[in-house]
Scaffold this active site. Structure first.
Site, PDB file in Angstrom:
ATOM      1  N   HIS A   1       0.919  -1.246  -0.233  1.00 30.61           N
ATOM      2  CA  HIS A   1       0.072   0.294  -0.197  1.00 30.61           C
ATOM      3  C   HIS A   1       0.805   1.157   0.005  1.00 30.61           C
ATOM      4  O   HIS A   1       1.924   1.476   0.062  1.00 30.61           O
ATOM      5  CB  HIS A   1      -1.118  -0.043   1.429  1.00 30.61           C
TER       6      HIS A   1
ATOM      7  N   ASP B   1       5.791   1.819   7.170  1.00 31.70           N
ATOM      8  CA  ASP B   1       4.660   1.201   6.856  1.00 31.70           C
ATOM      9  C   ASP B   1       3.413   1.808   6.023  1.00 31.70           C
ATOM     10  O   ASP B   1       3.019   3.032   6.037  1.00 31.70           O
ATOM     11  CB  ASP B   1       3.187   0.892   8.234  1.00 31.70           C
TER      12      ASP B   1
ATOM     13  N   GLU C   1      -5.454   1.501   2.058  1.00 28.86           N
ATOM     14  CA  GLU C   1      -5.179   0.776   3.116  1.00 28.86           C
ATOM     15  C   GLU C   1      -5.685   0.733   5.011  1.00 28.86           C
ATOM     16  O   GLU C   1      -6.671   0.453   5.502  1.00 28.86           O
ATOM     17  CB  GLU C   1      -4.125   0.254   3.141  1.00 28.86           C
ATOM     18  N   GLU C   2      -4.791   2.351   4.498  1.00 27.91           N
ATOM     19  CA  GLU C   2      -5.124   2.227   6.314  1.00 27.91           C
ATOM     20  C   GLU C   2      -6.799   2.528   6.579  1.00 27.91           C
ATOM     21  O   GLU C   2      -6.456   3.080   7.753  1.00 27.91           O
ATOM     22  CB  GLU C   2      -4.275   3.563   6.687  1.00 27.91           C
TER      23      GLU C   2
ATOM     24  N   ASP D   1       3.733  -6.276   4.009  1.00 25.02           N
ATOM     25  CA  ASP D   1       3.110  -5.649   4.672  1.00 25.02           C
ATOM     26  C   ASP D   1       4.112  -5.171   5.832  1.00 25.02           C
ATOM     27  O   ASP D   1       5.088  -6.474   5.776  1.00 25.02           O
ATOM     28  CB  ASP D   1       1.972  -5.034   4.858  1.00 25.02           C
TER      29      ASP D   1
ATOM     30  N   HIS E   1       2.941   2.769  13.116  1.00 27.80           N
ATOM     31  CA  HIS E   1       2.652   4.199  13.598  1.00 27.80           C
ATOM     32  C   HIS E   1       2.753   4.689  14.841  1.00 27.80           C
ATOM     33  O   HIS E   1       2.031   5.740  14.761  1.00 27.80           O
ATOM     34  CB  HIS E   1       0.735   3.391  13.814  1.00 27.80           C
TER      35      HIS E   1
HETATM   36 CO    CO Z   1      -0.759   0.846   8.963  1.00 27.13          CO
HETATM   37 ZN    ZN Z   2       0.617  -1.559   6.087  1.00 31.55          ZN
END
Ligand code: CO
Ligand code: ZN
Length: 327
Positions: free
Chosen positions: A63, A164, A194-195, A217, A303
């Site tokens: 992503h 990420d 995606e998130e 990922d 994150h």
């Molecule tokens: Co993420």
């Molecule tokens: Zn991810």
């Protein structure tokens, strides 16, 4: 390792739903490596490489989007209130900086609270962009912003915002570069959103109609103080997903990846992630169902603006996928 490329990928603007800039960067990298590049209606970039024949249709997804924030309200004094785009934790916000699409940078802080020992909620935070009134604020309601976190290399550890999943985009680009002969028709999906909803991978996979799908990922690790017990450590090789919060990897895909790791003599780990999921969870559900799995890059501090991966895990993930896709 091409650190310049990884830096460009991790730093480029692209909160979920606003992936234009990062898509341009990726398109430039992959266009010379494939037969066709297209952009689907929800913004995913799909790079198609024709196989030598007799293989399957395989979708690979990483992503492009990143977590971020979105302005919801500008106060009379010019402070910006915001909501999250994706899984943003208040603890990872305070004291950090965000950058809006127009280049404006703000500092995130927290209002004074009577109970300063409790964890603040997002609605107690605000962004100071240097404005003094609502009128002179250079940020408008609805503007998205990304976190700021430059790329750092220290020994084998790489730290940056948005590993990420730009490290997954990096792996997917390198797989296209290094994979010379394959019988399979490869569809590399650089997905959007995606998130928040997995919308990009879900819709692009529907269009591709693959025989098998693999997402690339990050995954969490069990090697930090008081972490949930998890058999994944940084620097011990890419992780092959068995299960996460959104899916059970199809045994066909899992076993294909394990066989490739053994064949190439790579270190690898088996991943069972308690929470969270990836594009694979959406891709397995299109049409009549698609056997799906995931190659994960172990990552600490997911994150946060300082997501940490190990360079060896990244390199081995590329080799693992190239080996798996040759047969
Ligand atoms: Co993420
Ligand atoms: Zn991810």
């Amino acid at each position: 390792m091409n650190l310049d490329l990884l830096e460009k990928l991790t730093q480029t603007f692209g909160p979920s739903g606003y992936e234009d800039a990062i898509r341009d960067i990726i398109r430039e990298e992959v266009a010379p490596l494939v037969h066709e590049v297209r952009v689907d209606p929800l913004g995913s970039l799909v790079a198609y490489r024709k196989g030598t024949g007799g293989g399957q249709k395989i979708a690979l997804a990483a992503h492009m989007d990143e977590i971020g924030v979105m302005a919801t309200y500008v106060e009379e004094q010019g402070y910006v209130r915001f909501t999250s785009i994706g899984g943003v934790r208040p603890l990872n916000c305070v004291g950090n900086r965000v950058r809006f699409a127009n280049g404006v940078v703000g500092v995130v802080s927290v209002e004074r609270r009577d109970d300063a020992n409790s964890l603040p909620a997002l609605q107690h935070l605000y962004i100071d962009v240097g404005a003094t009134t609502r009128e002179d604020c250079p940020v408008a309601v609805g503007d998205p912003a990304q976190f700021i976190g430059p790329l750092l290399r220290q020994g084998n550890r790489l730290v940056s915002k948005t590993m990420d999943d730009r490290v997954g985009c990096y792996v997917l680009i390198e797989v296209l570069r290094q994979l010379k002969d394959t019988p399979h028709d490869i569809y590399a999906i650089f997905s959007t959103q995606e998130e928040i909803t997995l919308a990009g991978a879900r819709t692009s996979a529907f269009r591709v109609d693959p025989d098998m799908a693999i997402s690339i990922d990050v995954t969490g690790t069990g090697d930090t103080p008081k972490a949930h017990p998890m058999a994944v450590e940084l620097g011990k090789g890419p992780a092959i997903k068995v299960k996460d919060g959104g899916m059970i990897a199809h045994p066909l895909v899992r076993d294909k990846l394990v066989a490739a790791a053994k064949e190439a003599g790579l270190p690898y780990q088996m991943e069972i992630l308690l929470g969270g999921s990836t594009d694979a969870a959406a891709m397995q559900l299109v049409r009549a169902g698609v056997p799906s799995g995931c190659v994960s890059i172990p990552c600490r501090f997911i994150h946060s603006p300082s997501e940490m991966v190990d360079a060896a895990d990244v390199e081995y993930a590329i080799t693992l996928l190239v080996t798996a896709l040759r047969v």
